[in-house]
Design a protein around this motif. Structure first.
Motif, mmCIF file in Angstrom:
data_model
loop_
_atom_site.group_PDB
_atom_site.id
_atom_site.type_symbol
_atom_site.label_atom_id
_atom_site.label_comp_id
_atom_site.label_asym_id
_atom_site.label_seq_id
_atom_site.Cartn_x
_atom_site.Cartn_y
_atom_site.Cartn_z
ATOM 1 N N LYS A 107 -0.834 -5.803 -6.323
ATOM 2 C CA LYS A 107 0.119 -5.418 -5.037
ATOM 3 C C LYS A 107 -1.095 -5.050 -3.855
ATOM 4 O O LYS A 107 -1.744 -4.046 -4.194
ATOM 5 C CB LYS A 107 0.998 -4.549 -5.290
ATOM 6 C CG LYS A 107 2.066 -4.514 -3.746
ATOM 7 C CD LYS A 107 3.030 -3.494 -4.105
ATOM 8 C CE LYS A 107 3.987 -3.296 -2.670
ATOM 9 N NZ LYS A 107 5.095 -2.395 -3.064
ATOM 10 N N VAL A 109 -1.569 -4.313 0.293
ATOM 11 C CA VAL A 109 -0.879 -3.995 1.511
ATOM 12 C C VAL A 109 -2.255 -3.834 2.480
ATOM 13 O O VAL A 109 -3.054 -3.250 2.084
ATOM 14 C CB VAL A 109 -0.066 -2.702 1.274
ATOM 15 C CG1 VAL A 109 0.495 -2.297 2.618
ATOM 16 C CG2 VAL A 109 0.820 -2.900 0.200
ATOM 17 N N ARG A 116 1.532 -6.200 14.480
ATOM 18 C CA ARG A 116 1.779 -6.847 13.306
ATOM 19 C C ARG A 116 1.617 -8.544 13.498
ATOM 20 O O ARG A 116 0.953 -9.101 12.620
ATOM 21 C CB ARG A 116 2.688 -6.333 12.440
ATOM 22 C CG ARG A 116 3.074 -7.130 11.231
ATOM 23 C CD ARG A 116 4.515 -6.837 10.495
ATOM 24 N NE ARG A 116 5.602 -6.930 11.856
ATOM 25 C CZ ARG A 116 6.216 -8.129 12.221
ATOM 26 N NH1 ARG A 116 5.839 -9.064 11.403
ATOM 27 N NH2 ARG A 116 7.227 -7.877 13.131
ATOM 28 N N GLU A 120 -0.516 -10.816 10.678
ATOM 29 C CA GLU A 120 0.410 -11.112 9.530
ATOM 30 C C GLU A 120 0.159 -12.352 8.917
ATOM 31 O O GLU A 120 -0.183 -12.689 7.812
ATOM 32 C CB GLU A 120 1.774 -10.975 9.834
ATOM 33 C CG GLU A 120 2.764 -10.899 8.637
ATOM 34 C CD GLU A 120 4.149 -10.743 8.941
ATOM 35 O OE1 GLU A 120 4.729 -9.934 7.910
ATOM 36 O OE2 GLU A 120 4.651 -10.942 9.908
ATOM 37 N N LYS A 124 -1.832 -12.656 5.052
ATOM 38 C CA LYS A 124 -0.778 -13.090 4.072
ATOM 39 C C LYS A 124 -1.370 -14.622 3.550
ATOM 40 O O LYS A 124 -1.320 -14.571 2.128
ATOM 41 C CB LYS A 124 0.568 -13.269 4.539
ATOM 42 C CG LYS A 124 1.347 -11.903 4.744
ATOM 43 C CD LYS A 124 2.856 -11.935 4.954
ATOM 44 C CE LYS A 124 3.392 -10.498 4.801
ATOM 45 N NZ LYS A 124 4.903 -10.474 5.090
ATOM 46 N N ASP A 130 0.237 -8.963 0.302
ATOM 47 C CA ASP A 130 1.663 -8.996 0.171
ATOM 48 C C ASP A 130 2.605 -8.375 1.469
ATOM 49 O O ASP A 130 3.678 -8.856 1.688
ATOM 50 C CB ASP A 130 2.115 -7.939 -1.214
ATOM 51 C CG ASP A 130 1.493 -8.701 -2.385
ATOM 52 O OD1 ASP A 130 1.611 -9.754 -2.677
ATOM 53 O OD2 ASP A 130 0.851 -8.156 -3.017
ATOM 54 N N GLU A 131 1.813 -7.502 1.772
ATOM 55 C CA GLU A 131 2.734 -6.543 2.922
ATOM 56 C C GLU A 131 1.748 -6.169 4.184
ATOM 57 O O GLU A 131 0.523 -6.276 3.747
ATOM 58 C CB GLU A 131 3.253 -5.418 2.454
ATOM 59 C CG GLU A 131 4.334 -5.571 1.659
ATOM 60 C CD GLU A 131 5.640 -6.358 2.142
ATOM 61 O OE1 GLU A 131 5.775 -6.642 3.457
ATOM 62 O OE2 GLU A 131 6.542 -6.907 1.322
ATOM 63 N N MET A 165 6.842 2.800 1.210
ATOM 64 C CA MET A 165 6.535 1.701 0.325
ATOM 65 C C MET A 165 6.122 2.006 -1.093
ATOM 66 O O MET A 165 6.377 1.343 -1.914
ATOM 67 C CB MET A 165 5.432 0.864 0.882
ATOM 68 C CG MET A 165 5.439 -0.420 0.805
ATOM 69 S SD MET A 165 4.174 -1.562 1.533
ATOM 70 C CE MET A 165 4.993 -1.414 3.076
#
Length: 495
Positions: A107, A109, A116, A120, A124, A130-131, A165
């Motif tokens: 994962k 992040v 953002r 983003e 991604k 993932d985030e 999170m």
């Protein structure tokens, strides 16, 4: 090798990206989403922003950058710049070792102090994050960015969102600098990893990891506008406009054979490799020059090298570009049988230039070649075209194509490289029973090998969907309207 799920939180600036200062990316957004005035204003404020950072008021300086760069700009336009322009520059600044460590976790992040919306898509799609946790822009009901952010304290807000999170289990690792504004975010991670980054042993060393490359790229600026580069661009533009007018005038007035000699006096340069074929005898069918497509200037430069005006097939150039073109143009309809007849007719009169990619591509990739040209003649001469410019790109997908040649000639020393390959032997053409698709793929491969590029199956439509969110269809305006657009674009320089 540990098979248990793992997670990582990484800073973008100063970790995944080598440069910890995001100022140049705000300059890019200001220029591409708004224009030169906002670009210059943000540059004027750079000393103040830098002073605020030195005085421990970095968050206030960040909010000032955000306000100047995006206040009053449509959110959709900011998204467009983030999709089409920023990824190329982010990729150029990527720390590959940091990314290898980052990508080794299950994962992933990313935290960033920039909005953002800026990052983003890049993190991604290209870095496989993932985030993304970053600053959130405030947008009014008309879809315009207000210039303000939704949180009072950016760092505290991001810390809380990352903690929420990972409520059940803290992140396995945090990538960043111990002196960064996100030190508190990284402190919640089980392990902190600081530069210089060393590839995590959890990875299979036999696997060479690569982020997804940036194939399509838009925007006018060639270099990342750091404060010094931005100042050079602003100071150069008035002179660049004058130089572009002179260079274009030379191309329209002088005979083709004289242009190479005169253009050198104004900084232009063309490098020629290989031996071009002789002109076809009167009454004989001409040669079809099949070129890679880098800018609208490809056929013009080719004609300049050959010393004669060779007609060029065009797909979607503006009416103004056609008027300014020093060579004849043959507009295609994209209706296959109609276009085939047009090309055959032109070849029966002499040589012709075609760019089977159907659109330009800036990066070292070749788009898929249309096989139409291979059906129409066996006299095919591949030509590898490439160019180098210093300040401005001469192509656009989001902007107005009529300015493409003007921006090309605004560069201080534009350089073109033209490499003539041998005419295809008969056994490599459709005469030997090969399909047009096979011939087109063969020509694409040898041109890519000549330039050191990679072949792709992407098409013109793929490019415009990525960069402009449409299929690339050009809406033609009247010549008067286009000239008005030129004047309005450069009007600030004449006051």
């Amino acid at each position: 090798m540990d098979s248990s799920p793992s997670s990582v939180v990484s800073e973008l600036e100063g970790a995944l990206l080598k440069d910890p200062d995001p100022f140049a990316y705000f300059m890019l957004v200001a220029f591409e989403a708004s224009g030169l005035v906002r670009f210059a204003l943000l540059l004027l404020l750079w000393p103040l922003i830098r002073l605020m950072e030195l005085m421990g008021m970095g968050e206030a300086g960040l909010k000032l950058m955000i306000f100047v760069a995006v206040a009053g700009v449509r959110e959709s336009e900011i998204e467009s710049v983030a999709r089409a322009v920023l990824p190329k520059f982010y990729m150029d600044d990527l720390d590959m070792e940091a990314w290898k460590v980052f990508s080794s976790y299950d994962k992933r992040v990313v935290v960033t102090k920039t909005p953002r919306i800026f990052v983003e898509r890049f993190v991604k799609e290209h870095l496989r994050a993932d985030e993304v946790v970053g600053t959130e822009l405030a947008v009014n009901r008309f879809g315009l960015a207000t210039g303000f952010v939704k949180s009072q304290n950016i760092t505290t807000d991001i810390h809380e969102r990352v903690s929420n999170m990972f409520e059940d289990e803290p992140p396995s690792a945090g990538l960043g600098s111990p002196s960064s504004v996100f030190a508190s975010v990284l402190s919640v991670c089980t392990e902190q990893i600081y530069p210089p980054f060393i590839t995590n042993q959890r990875q299979d060393n036999s696997v060479v990891l690569r982020p997804l490359p940036v194939i399509f790229h838009d925007g006018r600026l060639v270099k990342l506008p750091t404060p010094s580069t931005a100042l050079l661009i602003i100071l150069w533009m008035p002179l660049g406009i004058l130089l572009a007018v002179i260079r274009i005038s030379i191309g329209l007035i002088l005979p083709m054979w004289a242009i190479p000699y005169v253009s050198r006096l104004f900084g232009g340069k063309v490098l020629v490799k290989g031996k071009p074929p002789r002109p076809a005898a009167p009454g004989n069918a001409g040669v079809l020059f099949v070129c890679t497509h880098r800018t609208l200037m490809d056929p013009v430069v080719l004609s300049t090298v050959l010393g004669r005006r060779i007609p060029a097939v065009t797909y979607s150039i503006s009416r103004l570009s056609e008027i300014l073109s020093p060579i004849p143009t043959v507009r295609l309809t994209r209706i296959r049988h109609v276009d085939a007849e047009k090309i055959k007719r032109e070849l029966s009169h002499g040589d012709l230039v075609v760019c089977p990619e159907g659109t330009t591509c800036r990066e070292p990739f070749l788009l898929r070649f249309s096989g139409l040209f291979a059906e129409l003649t066996d006299r095919i001469v591949p030509v590898a075209m490439n160019y180098r410019v210093g300040f401005f790109h001469a192509t656009t997908a989001r902007g107005w194509k009529g300015l493409d040649p003007i921006f090309f000639f605004m560069n201080p020393r534009p350089v073109y490289e033209v490499t003539f390959l041998n005419q295809l032997p008969t056994e490599a053409t459709c005469s030997s029973g090969k399909s047009p698709h096979d011939v087109a793929n063969y020509v694409q491969r040898i041109l890519a090998a000549t330039l050191g590029f990679e072949c792709t199956n992407f098409t013109r439509k793929d490019k415009y969907r990525v960069l402009a969110g449409n299929d690339g269809t050009v809406s033609y305006t009247s010549l008067v309207d286009q000239l008005k657009m030129v004047v309005s674009t450069f009007k600030p320089f004449f006051h």
